[in-house]
Design a protein around this motif. Structure first.
Motif, PDB file in Angstrom:
ATOM      1  N   ALA A 370       0.846  -1.196   0.000  1.00 40.38           N
ATOM      2  CA  ALA A 370       0.000   0.000   0.000  1.00 40.38           C
ATOM      3  C   ALA A 370       0.881   1.245   0.000  1.00 40.38           C
ATOM      4  CB  ALA A 370      -0.919  -0.003   1.210  1.00 40.38           C
ATOM      5  N   PRO A 371       0.443   2.331  -0.641  1.00 38.82           N
ATOM      6  CA  PRO A 371       1.240   3.562  -0.655  1.00 38.82           C
ATOM      7  C   PRO A 371       1.421   4.119   0.753  1.00 38.82           C
ATOM      8  CG  PRO A 371      -0.540   3.652  -2.286  1.00 38.82           C
ATOM      9  CD  PRO A 371      -0.807   2.469  -1.415  1.00 38.82           C
ATOM     10  N   VAL A 372       2.541   4.749   0.985  1.00 38.61           N
ATOM     11  CA  VAL A 372       2.802   5.338   2.288  1.00 38.61           C
ATOM     12  C   VAL A 372       1.745   6.413   2.572  1.00 38.61           C
ATOM     13  CG1 VAL A 372       4.401   7.070   1.340  1.00 38.61           C
ATOM     14  CG2 VAL A 372       4.563   6.425   3.745  1.00 38.61           C
ATOM     15  N   GLY A 373       1.217   6.410   3.774  1.00 31.68           N
ATOM     16  CA  GLY A 373       0.168   7.358   4.147  1.00 31.68           C
ATOM     17  C   GLY A 373      -1.238   6.844   3.930  1.00 31.68           C
ATOM     18  N   SER A 374      -1.385   5.722   3.213  1.00 33.44           N
ATOM     19  CA  SER A 374      -2.722   5.165   2.986  1.00 33.44           C
ATOM     20  C   SER A 374      -3.203   4.432   4.237  1.00 33.44           C
ATOM     21  CB  SER A 374      -2.703   4.219   1.782  1.00 33.44           C
ATOM     22  OG  SER A 374      -1.869   3.109   2.042  1.00 33.44           O
ATOM     23  N   LEU A 375      -4.475   4.045   4.227  1.00 31.71           N
ATOM     24  CA  LEU A 375      -5.080   3.439   5.415  1.00 31.71           C
ATOM     25  C   LEU A 375      -4.395   2.124   5.798  1.00 31.71           C
ATOM     26  CD1 LEU A 375      -7.278   3.534   7.566  1.00 31.71           C
ATOM     27  CD2 LEU A 375      -8.834   2.408   5.949  1.00 31.71           C
ATOM     28  N   PHE A 376      -4.205   1.236   4.834  1.00 30.90           N
ATOM     29  CA  PHE A 376      -3.573  -0.040   5.155  1.00 30.90           C
ATOM     30  C   PHE A 376      -2.090   0.134   5.466  1.00 30.90           C
ATOM     31  CE2 PHE A 376      -1.759  -4.248   3.898  1.00 30.90           C
ATOM     32  CZ  PHE A 376      -2.340  -4.983   4.915  1.00 30.90           C
ATOM     33  N   SER A 377      -1.456   1.104   4.846  1.00 30.06           N
ATOM     34  CA  SER A 377      -0.052   1.398   5.171  1.00 30.06           C
ATOM     35  C   SER A 377       0.074   1.862   6.618  1.00 30.06           C
ATOM     36  CB  SER A 377       0.499   2.464   4.219  1.00 30.06           C
ATOM     37  OG  SER A 377       1.773   2.892   4.620  1.00 30.06           O
ATOM     38  N   GLN A 378      -0.816   2.739   7.032  1.00 29.28           N
ATOM     39  CA  GLN A 378      -0.796   3.198   8.417  1.00 29.28           C
ATOM     40  C   GLN A 378      -1.114   2.065   9.385  1.00 29.28           C
ATOM     41  OE1 GLN A 378       0.903   6.067   7.763  1.00 29.28           O
ATOM     42  NE2 GLN A 378      -0.268   7.022   9.403  1.00 29.28           N
ATOM     43  N   PHE A 379      -2.051   1.211   8.996  1.00 26.30           N
ATOM     44  CA  PHE A 379      -2.355   0.046   9.836  1.00 26.30           C
ATOM     45  C   PHE A 379      -1.118  -0.832  10.015  1.00 26.30           C
ATOM     46  CE2 PHE A 379      -3.322  -4.468   9.999  1.00 26.30           C
ATOM     47  CZ  PHE A 379      -4.111  -4.555  11.132  1.00 26.30           C
ATOM     48  N   SER A 380      -0.390  -1.087   8.933  1.00 24.36           N
ATOM     49  CA  SER A 380       0.791  -1.950   9.005  1.00 24.36           C
ATOM     50  C   SER A 380       1.873  -1.341   9.871  1.00 24.36           C
ATOM     51  CB  SER A 380       1.320  -2.216   7.587  1.00 24.36           C
ATOM     52  OG  SER A 380       0.339  -2.853   6.789  1.00 24.36           O
ATOM     53  N   LEU A 381       2.066  -0.035   9.760  1.00 24.27           N
ATOM     54  CA  LEU A 381       3.099   0.610  10.579  1.00 24.27           C
ATOM     55  C   LEU A 381       2.685   0.661  12.046  1.00 24.27           C
ATOM     56  CD1 LEU A 381       4.319   3.535   8.284  1.00 24.27           C
ATOM     57  CD2 LEU A 381       5.406   1.332   8.706  1.00 24.27           C
ATOM     58  N   HIS A 382       1.406   0.919  12.305  1.00 25.35           N
ATOM     59  CA  HIS A 382       0.933   0.887  13.691  1.00 25.35           C
ATOM     60  C   HIS A 382       1.136  -0.502  14.298  1.00 25.35           C
ATOM     61  CE1 HIS A 382      -0.711   4.721  14.933  1.00 25.35           C
ATOM     62  NE2 HIS A 382      -1.287   4.892  13.756  1.00 25.35           N
ATOM     63  N   SER A 383       0.935  -1.533  13.497  1.00 27.67           N
ATOM     64  CA  SER A 383       1.074  -2.899  14.007  1.00 27.67           C
ATOM     65  C   SER A 383       2.495  -3.181  14.485  1.00 27.67           C
ATOM     66  CB  SER A 383       0.682  -3.913  12.920  1.00 27.67           C
ATOM     67  OG  SER A 383      -0.654  -3.727  12.526  1.00 27.67           O
ATOM     68  N   LEU A 384       3.481  -2.476  13.928  1.00 26.29           N
ATOM     69  CA  LEU A 384       4.865  -2.689  14.342  1.00 26.29           C
ATOM     70  C   LEU A 384       5.086  -2.331  15.805  1.00 26.29           C
ATOM     71  CD1 LEU A 384       6.791  -1.231  11.263  1.00 26.29           C
ATOM     72  CD2 LEU A 384       6.248  -3.623  11.723  1.00 26.29           C
ATOM     73  N   TRP A 385       4.263  -1.431  16.330  1.00 26.46           N
ATOM     74  CA  TRP A 385       4.512  -0.902  17.671  1.00 26.46           C
ATOM     75  C   TRP A 385       3.458  -1.322  18.688  1.00 26.46           C
ATOM     76  CZ3 TRP A 385       9.187   1.105  17.144  1.00 26.46           C
ATOM     77  CH2 TRP A 385       9.562   1.572  15.888  1.00 26.46           C
ATOM     78  N   GLY A 387       1.685  -3.873  21.032  1.00 25.60           N
ATOM     79  CA  GLY A 387       1.945  -5.166  21.641  1.00 25.60           C
ATOM     80  C   GLY A 387       3.250  -5.784  21.225  1.00 25.60           C
ATOM     81  N   ASN A 388       4.251  -4.949  20.949  1.00 28.82           N
ATOM     82  CA  ASN A 388       5.558  -5.428  20.512  1.00 28.82           C
ATOM     83  C   ASN A 388       5.454  -6.288  19.255  1.00 28.82           C
ATOM     84  OD1 ASN A 388       8.329  -5.311  20.849  1.00 28.82           O
ATOM     85  ND2 ASN A 388       8.424  -7.209  22.014  1.00 28.82           N
ATOM     86  N   CYS A 389       4.454  -5.988  18.444  1.00 23.71           N
ATOM     87  CA  CYS A 389       4.282  -6.618  17.129  1.00 23.71           C
ATOM     88  C   CYS A 389       4.202  -8.143  17.223  1.00 23.71           C
ATOM     89  CB  CYS A 389       5.429  -6.201  16.198  1.00 23.71           C
ATOM     90  SG  CYS A 389       5.102  -6.514  14.442  1.00 23.71           S
ATOM     91  N   ASN A 390       3.464  -8.662  18.180  1.00 24.58           N
ATOM     92  CA  ASN A 390       3.271 -10.103  18.229  1.00 24.58           C
ATOM     93  C   ASN A 390       1.988 -10.482  17.499  1.00 24.58           C
ATOM     94  OD1 ASN A 390       0.943 -10.785  20.328  1.00 24.58           O
ATOM     95  ND2 ASN A 390       2.123  -9.088  21.205  1.00 24.58           N
ATOM     96  N   ILE A 391       1.864 -11.759  17.147  1.00 23.20           N
ATOM     97  CA  ILE A 391       0.757 -12.203  16.300  1.00 23.20           C
ATOM     98  C   ILE A 391      -0.595 -11.987  16.967  1.00 23.20           C
ATOM     99  CG2 ILE A 391       0.915 -14.575  17.160  1.00 23.20           C
ATOM    100  CD1 ILE A 391       0.056 -13.459  13.564  1.00 23.20           C
ATOM    101  N   ARG A 392      -0.675 -12.122  18.284  1.00 21.35           N
ATOM    102  CA  ARG A 392      -1.945 -11.911  18.978  1.00 21.35           C
ATOM    103  C   ARG A 392      -2.368 -10.441  18.903  1.00 21.35           C
ATOM    104  NH1 ARG A 392      -2.240 -13.581  24.824  1.00 21.35           N
ATOM    105  NH2 ARG A 392      -4.456 -13.299  24.389  1.00 21.35           N
ATOM    106  N   ALA A 393      -1.418  -9.531  19.119  1.00 17.79           N
ATOM    107  CA  ALA A 393      -1.743  -8.103  19.048  1.00 17.79           C
ATOM    108  C   ALA A 393      -2.187  -7.720  17.647  1.00 17.79           C
ATOM    109  CB  ALA A 393      -0.523  -7.281  19.478  1.00 17.79           C
ATOM    110  N   ILE A 394      -1.529  -8.281  16.638  1.00 20.37           N
ATOM    111  CA  ILE A 394      -1.913  -7.987  15.255  1.00 20.37           C
ATOM    112  C   ILE A 394      -3.321  -8.505  14.979  1.00 20.37           C
ATOM    113  CG2 ILE A 394      -1.374  -8.506  12.845  1.00 20.37           C
ATOM    114  CD1 ILE A 394       1.577  -8.593  13.641  1.00 20.37           C
ATOM    115  N   ALA A 395      -3.631  -9.711  15.469  1.00 21.21           N
ATOM    116  CA  ALA A 395      -4.960 -10.287  15.246  1.00 21.21           C
ATOM    117  C   ALA A 395      -6.044  -9.433  15.887  1.00 21.21           C
ATOM    118  CB  ALA A 395      -5.002 -11.716  15.799  1.00 21.21           C
ATOM    119  N   VAL A 396      -5.834  -9.002  17.126  1.00 16.70           N
ATOM    120  CA  VAL A 396      -6.822  -8.173  17.814  1.00 16.70           C
ATOM    121  C   VAL A 396      -7.018  -6.856  17.073  1.00 16.70           C
ATOM    122  CG1 VAL A 396      -7.287  -6.890  19.930  1.00 16.70           C
ATOM    123  CG2 VAL A 396      -6.404  -9.227  20.066  1.00 16.70           C
ATOM    124  N   LEU A 397      -5.917  -6.258  16.647  1.00 23.10           N
ATOM    125  CA  LEU A 397      -6.013  -4.974  15.940  1.00 23.10           C
ATOM    126  C   LEU A 397      -6.731  -5.151  14.607  1.00 23.10           C
ATOM    127  CD1 LEU A 397      -5.295  -1.980  15.946  1.00 23.10           C
ATOM    128  CD2 LEU A 397      -3.100  -2.564  14.903  1.00 23.10           C
TER     129      LEU A 397
END
Length: 900
Positions: A370-385, A387-397
Motif C-alpha cells: 500500500a502507498p505510504v500514508g494510505s489506510l492499510f499502510s498506516q495500519f501496518s506501521l501501527h502494528s509494528l509498535w 503489543g511489541n508486534c506479536n501475532i496476537r496483538a496484530i490479530a486483535v487490531l
C-alpha cells in the motif's frame, strides 16, 4: 664470574703460580651477560630486517594508529619472563606525529617516533621493584649501544593506573636522554593547573611547541529528530553524542610567567588550527539489538508471519490457546483497550485522498504494498509498535480494524486515507485495492440514496444550454470506456455476415425536419463531436455521457481470466463479458443522437471499423463546399467483422433502448460489491494478511526514511536505491502468494531486515550531520564519507568483512576558518544550573565551556652558534615536558638530555 685454578705448593715458580691464581676467566658468561647478549641479538635482527621485512614476517598494526606497527620477542632472566616490543613506522620521515593524528601514548609523551618497550609477563605488566626496573633498563641500554642504535627504550613501572614509565636513549655522541612519566589521579593542586604554576615548579620554558585547548563535548538536546519523518513512529537516539574540538597553537615563544598567563586566557578562536572529532554513539555500529527503529520491529513482524501459518482464521490468534506452545512467549500480550482506541482513532481520522505522489517513491513502485500514508499502510506501521508486534496483538487490531471498516460501510461514511480517483491501483497489494473499491462503493451508495433528480439537475444543467452545433469541450464530464477495455471490445471478432454500402438518402427539407424533432428528444449529450455528422440526417453527432466501466481488483481480473480459459473461446467470451458496458454506451449514444444508426455509433466508438472510400473521398475534396450536402452521406462501409451476418455488436445495438446514462441501471452494484469486499476482509487467512503487511511495512518504512533530508549525500542516495532493489527481489515471493510454512523465504526476510537496519543507521547519521552542519556542507560530507568507509565492513560489503573487530570511529576533520562559527555554535553557553560546577577554571574558555582536557608541550633548546656572522640558531632539545589533564587528572612526562 671469577674462576680459580688448583693451587700448588710454593716453590721456584711461586710468583707465576700466584699470578695464575688471580686470573679471571670470562669465557664462561654470566646470566646477566647472556641476557644482554640475547637482547642485542634480537635488536640487531630487527634493525637488519627493516620495516619492510618485518611486515612480511607478521608485524601487527596497532588499532590506534594507521602507521605504527609492533613486533615482540620473549626473553627469560632470573626465573622471570619478559616481553620486548619494538614499535616502528613504515614512513621514513622524521617528523613526530601531531596531536591530531592517532599516535601512541609514548610518542605523544616523549616526542619519539620508534622505540622499544620491555615489560614482565605478569598480570600487572609493570615492574614494581625499582632496582629491577633500573637493571632491566640498563640491560636494554647496553644492548642498544652495542648495536649502535639510537632507539629509545622504556620500562613500565609503579601501579598500572599511573601509566608511569622510565626510559633512556643514546643520542649518538656524549649525550644521553632520559625519560620519566607519571600521573596524578586525584585532586590536582591548583598551582599545577595553570601555566604560571608549572613555571614556578622549576621549569622555565622558552618555547611552547603546542597546546591543545579546549577539548569540549557538545551534547545534543533531547528529541533532536522531532522534524524527521520517522518521528511519528519512534524517537531515534542522536548518533552524534557530542563533538570534540581540538584547538592548537603549534608554536609559541614565551619568556616569562605573564606571557604564559596571557596565553592561558587566549580564546580558542585565536588558535592557529582547529580539528574536530565527532563522538559517534556506540549503539550505531553495534549489533546487540538495543536500538529501536523500523528494522527491529520489521524483524518482529517477520516472526509473526512465520507463526501465521498455524491457524486458518485471524480470530484464532486472539486467544493464546490456538498458538503452538513452542511459539508462545511471554511477550505475546494483547494491547489494552485504551491503546487500541488510540490507534483506531488515529487510523480513521482524516479524509479521503485523490492520489499519492508517485514521483517521490519511484523506486518503491516495484514493491506490491500500500502507498505510504494510505489506510492499510498506516495500519501496518501501527502494528509494528502495538503489543511489541506479536501475532496476537496484530490479530486483535485487525479484528477491530475490520469492524471499523464495516461501520463506515453501513453508515455510508467515507473511508479515510484511501485513494479515490475513479480507478483501482493494481500495483498495490490486494487489501489496499479492496479498500479503494470499497471507498468507491460507498460513494456510489451515497449517490443512489440521494434525490436522483437533484443530482441530474446539478450534473446536466450546464449542458442543456449548449447549442446543437457547439463543439465538444475538452473539459467535458463525459466518460468513456478505458483504452484497454475499448481495445478488447473493438478487436473482438463477431459472427459471420456481409458488408454493405450506403446510398444517398434524404433531401435537405427532410433533414431540417429531423433536426427540429431531434432537438426535443436528445438527452444526455455532452456536446457535439467536432464536425462529424449523422449519416442519415446530416445532424451534428453528439457525444453522450456514459457510465464508468465496472472497476475490478486484481483477484477479480484473475477470476475473469480463469473463466475465459474455462470457456475456451476467449474472444467471444470476452465480448460477452463486455456486453453490459457496450449496451450501456449504445443506449447513451441513442439518447444523445435519436436519429443515429448503428454505423454512426461505430464511427464514434470504434473508428477503426469504419472504412472510407478513398476514391470517392478524393472526388469529394475537389468539389466546392456548396455541394457538401448534395454529396451526403459520405461513401464508406463497415469493416469485415462488423458487417458479418449475426454480428454481436449489431444485435446489442438493436436491443439497446435509448436511455441516457443517468436513467440506466448502474454497471457497478455498490451494495453487492461492498458486501463481497467486507467478506474478503473478515475471512482473510492470517498468512495472507501477514504477507501483505510485511510488503507494505517494508515499503512504507523505506518510503518514510527516504523522505529524510540529508543534504543530498551521494553515498546515502545510492544506498537507498540499493535497498529498494534488494527489497523488491526479496519480497517477490510474498507478492505472488508462493509462500508456505517452513519456507526459506523467512530467512531471506530476516537478512533483509538486517540490511534495512544498516541503511537506517546510516540515514540517521546523515540526518543528524545535516542538521548540525547544514551551513558547513563540506564537514558533513567528509564526516559521513569517513564513517561510511569505516562502517562498510560491518555491512558485509567491504574487504575483510568476514572478520570484523570492534573499533571506535576516530577520524578527525580539520575545520576551515569559514567553518569555525558553525562548529562553535554547537557549544551552547552553559545554563545557570550548569555554571555552579565551574569552581576552578583552567582558562581557554569557548562559549563559557572549559576544556575537558588540556595538553601542553614545553621545550627548551640548547643555543648553538652556527655562524658568528649570521647569528644563533636553536640546536638540541635539552628539556621537554608534556602535560595533559584536567582538575582531577594530571599526567606529566619529562625528558632531559644530559652530557655523560
Amino acid at each position: 664470574m671469577a674462576s680459580t685454578s688448583k693451587v700448588d705448593p710454593p716453590g721456584e715458580d711461586g710468583v707465576e703460580e700466584e699470578e695464575l691464581e688471580r686470573f679471571d676467566d670470562f669465557t664462561i658468561a654470566s646470566s646477566w651477560e647472556r641476557f644482554i647478549s640475547e637482547i642485542e641479538a634480537v635488536c640487531r635482527q630487527w634493525i637488519a630486517d627493516g620495516p619492510k621485512n618485518l611486515l612480511e614476517k607478521g608485524a601487527m598494526q596497532l588499532e590506534s594508529s594507521q602507521n605504527l606497527y609492533r613486533v615482540k620477542f620473549e626473553l627469560k632472566y632470573a626465573l622471570k619472563t619478559y616481553c620486548m616490543e619494538y614499535f616502528f613506522e613504515t614512513d621514513s620521515g622524521v617528523k613526530i606525529p601531531e596531536w591530531t593524528s592517532p599516535v601512541h601514548d609514548l610518542q605523544l609523551c616523549f616526542g619519539v617516533k620508534e622505540f622499544l618497550v620491555i615489560a614482565p609477563q605478569s598480570a600487572s605488566g609493570v615492574v614494581l621493584d625499582a632496582p629491577e626496573a633500573s637493571k632491566l633498563l640498563s640491560a636494554v641500554a647496553i644492548a642498544l649501544t652495542n648495536c649502535c642504535s639510537l632507539l629509545a627504550a622504556f620500562v613500565p613501572v609503579h601501579d598500572p593506573s599511573r601509566k608511569a614509565f622510565i626510559g633512556i636513549q643514546n643520542m649518538g655522541t656524549i649525550f644521553t636522554r632520559r625519560f620519566e612519566a607519571d600521573r596524578i589521579g586525584s585532586q590536582v593542586p591548583v598551582k599545577l593547573m595553570h601555566l604560571e604554576g608549572l613555571s614556578a615548579q622549576g621549569l622555565n620554558p622558552q618555547d611552547i611547541d603546542g597546546m591543545g585547548s579546549p577539548r569540549v563535548d557538545s551534547h545534543s538536546r533531547a528529541q533532536w529528530d522531532d522534524d524527521c519523518p520517522w518521528s511519528e513512529w519512534y524517537s531515534a537516539e542522536d548518533p552524534i553524542k557530542g563533538v570534540e574540538l581540538i584547538a592548537t597553537w603549534p608554536e609559541r615563544m614565551v619568556e616569562n610567567s605573564p606571557e604564559m598567563e596571557e596565553l592561558e586566557n587566549t580564546s580558542p578562536h585565536e588558535a592557529e588550527k582547529w580539528v574536530m572529532l565527532p563522538v559517534i554513539s556506540p549503539n550505531l555500529d553495534s549489533s546487540g539489538g538495543n536500538r529501536i527503529g523500523f528494522a527491529s520491529q520489521l524483524l518482529l513482524l517477520i516472526h509473526a508471519l512465520d507463526i501465521s501459518f498455524n491457524a486458518q482464521f485471524v480470530e484464532d490468534f486472539v486467544s493464546a490457546e490456538n498458538i503452538a506452545p513452542n511459539k508462545l512467549t511471554s511477550s505475546m500480550v494483547v494491547p489494552p483497550p485504551t491503546v487500541l482506541d488510540r490507534v483506531l482513532k488515529d487510523l480513521f481520522q482524516g479524509s479521503q485522498v485523490q492520489g499519492f505522489a508517485k514521483e517521490e517513491y519511484k523506486y518503491s513502485r516495484g514493491i506490491k504494498g500500500a502507498p505510504v500514508g494510505s489506510l492499510f499502510s498506516q495500519f501496518s506501521l501501527h502494528s509494528l509498535w502495538v503489543g511489541n508486534c506479536n501475532i496476537r496483538a496484530i490479530a486483535v487490531l485487525w479484528v477491530e480494524f475490520t469492524r471499523e471498516v464495516r461501520w463506515c460501510w453501513e453508515e455510508s461514511q467515507p473511508l479515510p486515507k484511501v485513494q479515490v480517483n475513479g480507478s483501482i491501483d493494481l500495483a498495490t497489494c490486494l487489501v489496499n485495492q479492496k479498500l479503494q473499491m470499497l471507498a468507491i462503493c460507498i460513494e456510489r451508495k451515497c449517490e443512489l440514496n440521494e434525490d436522483f433528480q437533484d443530482c441530474l439537475g446539478s450534473n446536466d444543467q450546464p449542458h442543456a444550454q449548449k447549442k446543437e452545433d457547439g463543439p465538444l469541450r475538452n473539459d467535458t464530464a463525459s466518460t468513456k470506456v478505458s483504452s484497454s477495455e475499448s481495445d478488447r471490445i473493438h478487436d473482438s471478432p463477431t459472427a459471420h455476415g456481409s458488408s454493405q454500402k450506403y446510398e444517398k438518402i434524404a433531401s435537405s427539407s427532410i433533414m431540417k425536419q429531423h433536426l427540429k424533432s431531434s432537438d426535443n428528444l436528445r438527452r444526455g449529450s455532452a456536446g457535439v463531436v467536432g464536425s462529424m455528422k449523422l449519416l442519415k440526417t446530416y445532424q451534428s453527432m453528439h457525444a453522450p455521457y456514459t457510465q464508468d466501466p465496472p472497476l475490478m481488483t486484481e483477484d477479480m481480473h484473475e477470476e475473469r481470466l480463469q473463466a475465459v480459459e474455462a470457456f475456451g473461446d476467449s474472444f467471444n467470451f470476452s465480448a460477452q463479458l463486455e456486453r453490459d458496458v457496450l449496451a450501456s454506451d449504445m443506449s447513451a449514444f441513442k439518447a444523445a443522437n435519436p436519429d443515429a444508426v448503428f454505423e454512426d455509433f461505430i464511427r464514434w466508438h470504434s473508428p477503426g471499423d469504419w472504412i472510407n472510400d478513398e476514391t470517392e473521398d478524393k472526388a469529394a475534396a475537389s468539389v466546392g463546399s456548396s455541394s457538401l450536402k448534395e454529396d451526403w452521406p459520405p461513401r464508406g462501409q463497415l469493416s469485415k467483422r462488423m458487417s458479418e451476418q449475426g454480428n454481436l455488436w449489431r444485435k446489442i445495438w438493436n436491443d439497446a433502448p435509448a436511455l441516457p446514462a443517468y436513467e440506466q441501471k448502474p454497471l457497478l452494484d455498490p451494495n453487492r460489491e461492498g458486501e463481497k469486499i467486507l467478506h474478503y476482509l473478515e475471512t482473510l487467512q492470517p498468512h495472507q494478511l501477514l504477507e501483505q503487511m510485511v510488503c507494505t511495512a517494508f515499503k512504507a518504512a523505506a518510503d518514510t526514511l527516504n523522505m529524510t533530508n540529508h543534504g543530498g549525500l551521494k553515498q546515502m542516495t545510492t544506498k537507498m536505491e540499493q535497498l529498494y532493489n534488494t527489497m523488491s527481489s526479496t519480497l517477490k515471493p510474498l507478492q505472488t502468494n508462493r509462500l508456505s510454512k517452513g519456507s526459506d523465504t523467512i530467512e531471506d526476510l530476516k537478512r533483509l531486515s538486517t540490511v534495512f537496519e544498516h541503511v537506517e543507521k546510516l540515514l540517521t547519521l546523515a540526518a543528524s550531520l545535516h542538521r548540525k552542519f547544514s551551513n558547513a556542507p563540506r564537514l558533513s560530507e567528509s564526516i559521513f564519507a569517513d564513517y561510511y568507509e569505516f562502517y562498510l565492513p560491518k555491512m558485509g560489503t567491504g574487504a575483510g568483512s568476514g572478520d570484523v573487530k570492534h573499533q571506535e570511529f576516530d577520524k578527525k576533520q580539520q575545520v576551515k576558518m569559514k567553518e569555525r562559527e558553525v562548529v562553535s555554535n554547537l557549544f551552547k553557553p552553559p545554563t545557570a544550573n550548569q555554571k555552579w560546577r565551574k569552581v576552578i577554571s583552567m582558562g581557554n574558555l569557548l562559549n563559557g565551556h572549559e576544556p575537558t582536557m588540556r595538553e601542553i608541550v614545553f621545550t627548551t633548546h640548547r643555543l648553538e652558534v652556527r655562524n658568528a656572522g649570521k647569528g644563533s640558531e636553536l640546536g638540541m632539545e635539552t628539556y621537554r615536558m608534556y602535560i595533559a589533564g584536567t582538575s582531577n587528572d594530571l599526567r606529566v612526562a619529562l625528558s632531559v638530555t644530559s652530557c655523560d
